[in-house]
Motif scaffolding. Structure first.
Motif, PDB file in Angstrom:
ATOM      1  N   GLU A 385      -2.488  73.127  39.859  1.00  0.00           N
ATOM      2  CA  GLU A 385      -1.378  72.817  40.500  1.00  0.00           C
ATOM      3  C   GLU A 385      -1.647  73.586  41.885  1.00  0.00           C
ATOM      4  OE1 GLU A 385       2.013  72.562  38.743  1.00  0.00           O
ATOM      5  OE2 GLU A 385       1.440  71.128  37.052  1.00  0.00           O
ATOM      6  N   LEU A 386      -1.349  72.911  43.028  1.00  0.00           N
ATOM      7  CA  LEU A 386      -1.265  73.798  44.057  1.00  0.00           C
ATOM      8  C   LEU A 386      -0.119  74.485  44.126  1.00  0.00           C
ATOM      9  CD1 LEU A 386      -2.593  71.045  46.644  1.00  0.00           C
ATOM     10  CD2 LEU A 386      -3.713  72.876  45.705  1.00  0.00           C
ATOM     11  N   PRO A 387      -0.169  75.872  44.649  1.00  0.00           N
ATOM     12  CA  PRO A 387       1.163  76.659  44.702  1.00  0.00           C
ATOM     13  C   PRO A 387       2.234  75.702  45.718  1.00  0.00           C
ATOM     14  CG  PRO A 387      -0.632  77.482  45.891  1.00  0.00           C
ATOM     15  CD  PRO A 387      -1.205  76.485  45.193  1.00  0.00           C
ATOM     16  N   LEU A 388       3.595  75.899  45.771  1.00  0.00           N
ATOM     17  CA  LEU A 388       4.527  75.769  46.327  1.00  0.00           C
ATOM     18  C   LEU A 388       4.812  76.701  47.445  1.00  0.00           C
ATOM     19  CD1 LEU A 388       7.086  74.069  43.797  1.00  0.00           C
ATOM     20  CD2 LEU A 388       5.461  72.688  45.189  1.00  0.00           C
ATOM     21  N   PRO A 389       5.193  76.110  48.765  1.00  0.00           N
ATOM     22  CA  PRO A 389       5.294  77.002  49.822  1.00  0.00           C
ATOM     23  C   PRO A 389       6.457  78.026  49.506  1.00  0.00           C
ATOM     24  CG  PRO A 389       5.063  74.902  50.762  1.00  0.00           C
ATOM     25  CD  PRO A 389       5.241  74.655  49.249  1.00  0.00           C
ATOM     26  N   GLU A 390       6.292  79.096  49.598  1.00  0.00           N
ATOM     27  CA  GLU A 390       7.413  80.168  49.425  1.00  0.00           C
ATOM     28  C   GLU A 390       8.708  79.863  50.023  1.00  0.00           C
ATOM     29  OE1 GLU A 390       7.840  82.239  46.733  1.00  0.00           O
ATOM     30  OE2 GLU A 390       5.903  82.084  46.144  1.00  0.00           O
ATOM     31  N   LYS A 391       8.455  79.666  51.418  1.00  0.00           N
ATOM     32  CA  LYS A 391       9.732  79.496  52.301  1.00  0.00           C
ATOM     33  C   LYS A 391       9.936  77.918  52.510  1.00  0.00           C
ATOM     34  CE  LYS A 391       8.192  83.645  54.764  1.00  0.00           C
ATOM     35  NZ  LYS A 391       7.680  84.132  56.060  1.00  0.00           N
ATOM     36  N   SER A 392      10.227  77.187  51.257  1.00  0.00           N
ATOM     37  CA  SER A 392      10.583  75.975  51.239  1.00  0.00           C
ATOM     38  C   SER A 392      12.063  75.552  50.837  1.00  0.00           C
ATOM     39  CB  SER A 392       9.590  75.079  50.720  1.00  0.00           C
ATOM     40  OG  SER A 392       9.228  75.569  49.512  1.00  0.00           O
ATOM     41  N   ILE A 393      12.673  74.841  51.074  1.00  0.00           N
ATOM     42  CA  ILE A 393      14.011  74.500  50.586  1.00  0.00           C
ATOM     43  C   ILE A 393      14.683  73.126  50.613  1.00  0.00           C
ATOM     44  CG2 ILE A 393      15.195  75.515  52.533  1.00  0.00           C
ATOM     45  CD1 ILE A 393      17.234  76.723  51.178  1.00  0.00           C
ATOM     46  N   ALA A 394      15.471  72.966  49.543  1.00  0.00           N
ATOM     47  CA  ALA A 394      16.020  71.639  49.577  1.00  0.00           C
ATOM     48  C   ALA A 394      17.503  72.083  49.475  1.00  0.00           C
ATOM     49  CB  ALA A 394      15.632  70.673  48.308  1.00  0.00           C
ATOM     50  N   VAL A 395      18.494  71.486  50.364  1.00  0.00           N
ATOM     51  CA  VAL A 395      19.901  71.652  50.247  1.00  0.00           C
ATOM     52  C   VAL A 395      20.617  70.283  49.473  1.00  0.00           C
ATOM     53  CG1 VAL A 395      22.125  71.986  51.490  1.00  0.00           C
ATOM     54  CG2 VAL A 395      19.802  72.892  52.441  1.00  0.00           C
ATOM     55  N   LEU A 396      20.840  70.682  48.098  1.00  0.00           N
ATOM     56  CA  LEU A 396      21.609  69.776  47.343  1.00  0.00           C
ATOM     57  C   LEU A 396      22.934  69.467  47.796  1.00  0.00           C
ATOM     58  CD1 LEU A 396      20.281  70.623  43.847  1.00  0.00           C
ATOM     59  CD2 LEU A 396      19.055  69.043  45.589  1.00  0.00           C
ATOM     60  N   PRO A 397      23.420  68.118  47.580  1.00  0.00           N
ATOM     61  CA  PRO A 397      24.783  67.706  47.968  1.00  0.00           C
ATOM     62  C   PRO A 397      25.797  68.722  47.316  1.00  0.00           C
ATOM     63  CG  PRO A 397      23.396  65.776  47.516  1.00  0.00           C
ATOM     64  CD  PRO A 397      22.838  66.908  47.190  1.00  0.00           C
ATOM     65  N   PHE A 398      26.719  69.255  48.009  1.00  0.00           N
ATOM     66  CA  PHE A 398      27.575  69.900  47.800  1.00  0.00           C
ATOM     67  C   PHE A 398      28.741  69.511  46.790  1.00  0.00           C
ATOM     68  CE2 PHE A 398      27.200  73.531  51.061  1.00  0.00           C
ATOM     69  CZ  PHE A 398      25.939  73.892  50.484  1.00  0.00           C
ATOM     70  N   GLU A 399      29.393  69.891  45.779  1.00  0.00           N
ATOM     71  CA  GLU A 399      30.241  69.630  44.844  1.00  0.00           C
ATOM     72  C   GLU A 399      31.645  69.762  45.455  1.00  0.00           C
ATOM     73  OE1 GLU A 399      30.035  69.922  40.481  1.00  0.00           O
ATOM     74  OE2 GLU A 399      28.680  71.566  41.129  1.00  0.00           O
ATOM     75  N   ASN A 400      32.727  68.508  45.480  1.00  0.00           N
ATOM     76  CA  ASN A 400      33.698  68.577  46.104  1.00  0.00           C
ATOM     77  C   ASN A 400      34.743  69.065  44.970  1.00  0.00           C
ATOM     78  OD1 ASN A 400      36.288  68.400  47.677  1.00  0.00           O
ATOM     79  ND2 ASN A 400      36.368  66.130  47.047  1.00  0.00           N
ATOM     80  N   PHE A 401      35.581  70.189  44.924  1.00  0.00           N
ATOM     81  CA  PHE A 401      36.458  70.484  44.062  1.00  0.00           C
ATOM     82  C   PHE A 401      37.829  70.547  44.505  1.00  0.00           C
ATOM     83  CE2 PHE A 401      33.094  73.503  41.547  1.00  0.00           C
ATOM     84  CZ  PHE A 401      32.723  72.304  40.935  1.00  0.00           C
ATOM     85  N   SER A 402      37.966  69.749  45.693  1.00  0.00           N
ATOM     86  CA  SER A 402      39.209  69.924  46.202  1.00  0.00           C
ATOM     87  C   SER A 402      40.194  68.878  45.455  1.00  0.00           C
ATOM     88  CB  SER A 402      39.100  69.270  47.629  1.00  0.00           C
ATOM     89  OG  SER A 402      38.322  70.134  48.454  1.00  0.00           O
ATOM     90  N   ASP A 403      41.696  69.388  45.459  1.00  0.00           N
ATOM     91  CA  ASP A 403      42.529  68.517  44.587  1.00  0.00           C
ATOM     92  C   ASP A 403      42.721  67.170  45.262  1.00  0.00           C
ATOM     93  OD1 ASP A 403      43.207  70.681  43.223  1.00  0.00           O
ATOM     94  OD2 ASP A 403      44.915  71.126  44.540  1.00  0.00           O
ATOM     95  N   ASN A 404      42.353  67.062  46.710  1.00  0.00           N
ATOM     96  CA  ASN A 404      42.496  65.473  47.079  1.00  0.00           C
ATOM     97  C   ASN A 404      40.924  65.188  47.318  1.00  0.00           C
ATOM     98  OD1 ASN A 404      42.667  63.365  48.920  1.00  0.00           O
ATOM     99  ND2 ASN A 404      43.780  64.372  50.434  1.00  0.00           N
ATOM    100  N   LYS A 405      40.684  64.093  46.527  1.00  0.00           N
ATOM    101  CA  LYS A 405      39.388  63.556  46.519  1.00  0.00           C
ATOM    102  C   LYS A 405      38.790  63.144  47.837  1.00  0.00           C
ATOM    103  CE  LYS A 405      38.677  64.900  42.355  1.00  0.00           C
ATOM    104  NZ  LYS A 405      37.971  66.025  42.143  1.00  0.00           N
ATOM    105  N   GLU A 406      39.605  62.814  48.758  1.00  0.00           N
ATOM    106  CA  GLU A 406      39.365  62.320  50.119  1.00  0.00           C
ATOM    107  C   GLU A 406      38.532  63.376  50.825  1.00  0.00           C
ATOM    108  OE1 GLU A 406      42.802  60.794  52.145  1.00  0.00           O
ATOM    109  OE2 GLU A 406      42.721  58.936  50.682  1.00  0.00           O
ATOM    110  N   ASN A 407      38.626  64.828  50.344  1.00  0.00           N
ATOM    111  CA  ASN A 407      37.964  65.912  51.012  1.00  0.00           C
ATOM    112  C   ASN A 407      36.500  65.920  51.039  1.00  0.00           C
ATOM    113  OD1 ASN A 407      40.121  66.827  52.785  1.00  0.00           O
ATOM    114  ND2 ASN A 407      40.918  68.040  50.905  1.00  0.00           N
ATOM    115  N   SER A 408      36.181  64.633  50.213  1.00  0.00           N
ATOM    116  CA  SER A 408      34.491  64.924  49.787  1.00  0.00           C
ATOM    117  C   SER A 408      33.587  64.878  51.226  1.00  0.00           C
ATOM    118  CB  SER A 408      34.161  63.600  48.935  1.00  0.00           C
ATOM    119  OG  SER A 408      34.344  62.327  49.746  1.00  0.00           O
TER     120      SER A 408
END
Length: 528
Positions: A385-408
């Motif tokens: 397997e080819l090595p993955l680039p060290e300086k690579s990144i994926a920003v996954l969707p952030f979880e919404n822990f707010s009391d008001n779900k509309e703040n998603s």
């Protein structure tokens, strides 16, 4: 001349119907302005220009700015068979907008009024950065509907095509955003049904804005109002099943998206003809031409994506606009697209029926080859397997822990800002937001699988909690290859102070990944 004088001097605040043409009028004796001018210019009247000007001066009609409701009309910027569009200024906010109203002579057309109101009502329910926003829907004093919307000063894809066709990457970037906007509309159970280059506008920054929902259809409605309309879309861009009046689905909009992309890249729509009927007939009975037959310099993957959109069978197209957007993003990132180049089962079956002897020989060879490979499988070394680039990144969707779900939406906005800031760092490989949307739910996340699927070494995930005027943000940077935490941080800020947070966060992530920032990159992040 006496009648002309009486007509002009009889301008009143009420409205009536013109006795000659039936248009709405404010002239006292029942003539509209158009018929009034025609009568004044009849040869038998023998009225000199001087006498006519003197008569108009005597009417003492005040010269004041034309207003429509709460808007000051500045100039006309567009006109079609149904309505006219003006550049206008909102009276109190002084905001410059585009204002669309029904043409006066269409006031008695039930179909036109129904389509106009449908366009306003449909667009007003949609809130997406790549859908033209509607500000206000109202009626004029004479009962004709109008609505105001964002003024897109960059023209449309129709006018921009000559400049864009030499830049395939920009064309694909634009259409990926348009596909995301259409997916959003489909998620709200709305089909557009009239997607074509003239209905995709461009704002001052070149961002696409989908407009003109006059033929839109709600998927869950029992009756289809637009079945009564004489207009059914734009030939060359509508799907064959739509042109034939058959039942259709979101796949019809996907066909139109492919036709628009074909037009952008090739400089012409997939089908051309002497008239609309000829174009519709071609689309119904003839496979779409291959992109590279018209533009040979373009890559095969783009040809495959467009061919998938333009399949005559709706089931053979992309399953959704989101799937199309994902393939366009994969092409932009230089990754393999998911669309198959052909639909092999049906084609192989038809070929085998025509050539049974060759088909039998080919099947025997395939079986023999498979047996040899199976017997010798232990001798084949597993490809490293080819090595993955060290300086690579994926920003996954952030979880919404707010009391008001509309703040998603607040959590989505922070994720977008962080992703945009990281994408501006040249040493980092950053995966697009479209590609990470499949990992929306944290329970379905497996870091090693995400690493292999997206081709990245690192993943950023986090959670957002908004309480009152404060926002709490927790982020973790993880080496997805071994689930090891590289860096984590907790931010507790006032909402007003969170605007520059993404620049600070991007700087710290770059430092954790040992990515060097150029002076201009550091200045740009510090300024955010």
């Amino acid at each position: 001349m006496n009648r002309l004088a009486q007509s002009v001097s009889g301008i009143e605040t009420g409205t009536s119907k013109c006795e000659q043409c039936g248009a709405t009028t404010r002239l006292g004796d029942g003539m509209c302005l158009s018929c009034f001018l025609k009568e004044g210019l009849q040869p038998e009247q023998q009225a000199s220009a001087a006498a006519f000007e003197r008569l108009l001066a005597e009417t003492d009609v005040p010269d004041k700015q034309w207003r429509l409701g709460n808007y000051e009309i500045l100039e006309e910027i567009g006109r079609g068979g149904m309505g006219v569009i003006y550049r206008a200024r909102q009276r109190h906010s002084r905001r410059i907008v585009a204002l669309k109203r029904v043409l006066t002579y269409q006031a008695d057309s039930h179909e036109t009024l129904a389509r106009f109101r449908r366009e306003a009502e449909t667009a007003a329910t949609l809130d997406h950065p790549n859908i033209l926003p509607i500000y206000e829907v109202s009626e004029s004093e004479d009962g004709l509907p109008y609505f105001s919307m964002k003024l897109a000063i960059g023209g449309s894809l129709r006018t921009a095509t000559p400049a864009l066709c030499h830049n395939p990457r920009q064309c694909v970037q634009l259409m990926a955003k348009v596909a995301c906007a259409i997916e959003y509309a489909h998620s709200r159970k709305i089909l557009h049904r009239d997607l074509q280059p003239g209905n995709v506008l461009l704002d001052a920054h070149g961002e696409p804005l989908v407009s003109d929902f006059g033929l839109a259809k709600w998927l869950d409605e029992q009756t289809d109002l637009t079945r009564t309309l004489t207009t059914f879309g734009t030939p060359g861009y509508i799907a064959p099943e739509q042109a034939e009046g058959l039942s259709f689905s979101p796949a019809a909009d996907i066909y139109s998206l492919g036709a628009i992309l074909f037009n952008l890249l090739a400089g012409r729509p997939p089908f051309v003809g002497a008239n609309a009927l000829s174009v519709i007939r071609q689309a119904s009975v003839t496979p779409a031409p291959k992109l590279r037959e018209i533009a040979p310099s373009l890559g095969r993957d783009l040809e495959t994506i467009i061919a998938r959109c333009l399949e005559r069978d709706p089931k053979a197209r992309y399953r959704s606009a989101a799937a199309l957007a994902q393939d366009l993003e994969r092409w932009l990132e230089g990754r393999h697209i998911l669309a198959r180049r052909v639909l092999p089962p049906a084609r192989i079956w038809r070929w085998s029926r025509r050539n049974p002897i060759l088909a039998g020989a080919a099947a025997a060879c395939l079986i023999l080859t498979s047996a040899v490979v199976w017997l010798a499988r232990e001798q084949f070394a597993k490809a490293p397997e080819l090595p993955l680039p060290e300086k690579s990144i994926a920003v996954l969707p952030f979880e919404n822990f707010s009391d008001n779900k509309e703040n998603s939406y607040f959590a989505v906005g922070i994720q977008d800002d962080v992703l945009t800031s990281l994408a501006q760092i040249r040493e980092l490989k950053v995966i697009s937001r479209t590609s990470v949307m499949a990992y929306q739910k944290p329970s379905r996340r497996n870091m090693r699988e995400i690493s292999r699927a997206l081709g990245v070494a690192n993943v950023l995930e986090g959670s957002v909690r908004r309480t009152g005027n404060r926002v709490l943000l927790n982020v973790q940077l993880i080496d997805a290859r071994n689930d090891r935490h590289i860096w984590a941080q907790r931010y507790d800020r006032a909402v007003a102070d969170s605007i520059g947070l993404q620049g600070e966060l991007a700087t710290q992530i770059a430092a954790a990944l040992k990515a060097k920032l150029a002076p201009e990159e550091k200045a740009r992040l510090d300024a955010r």
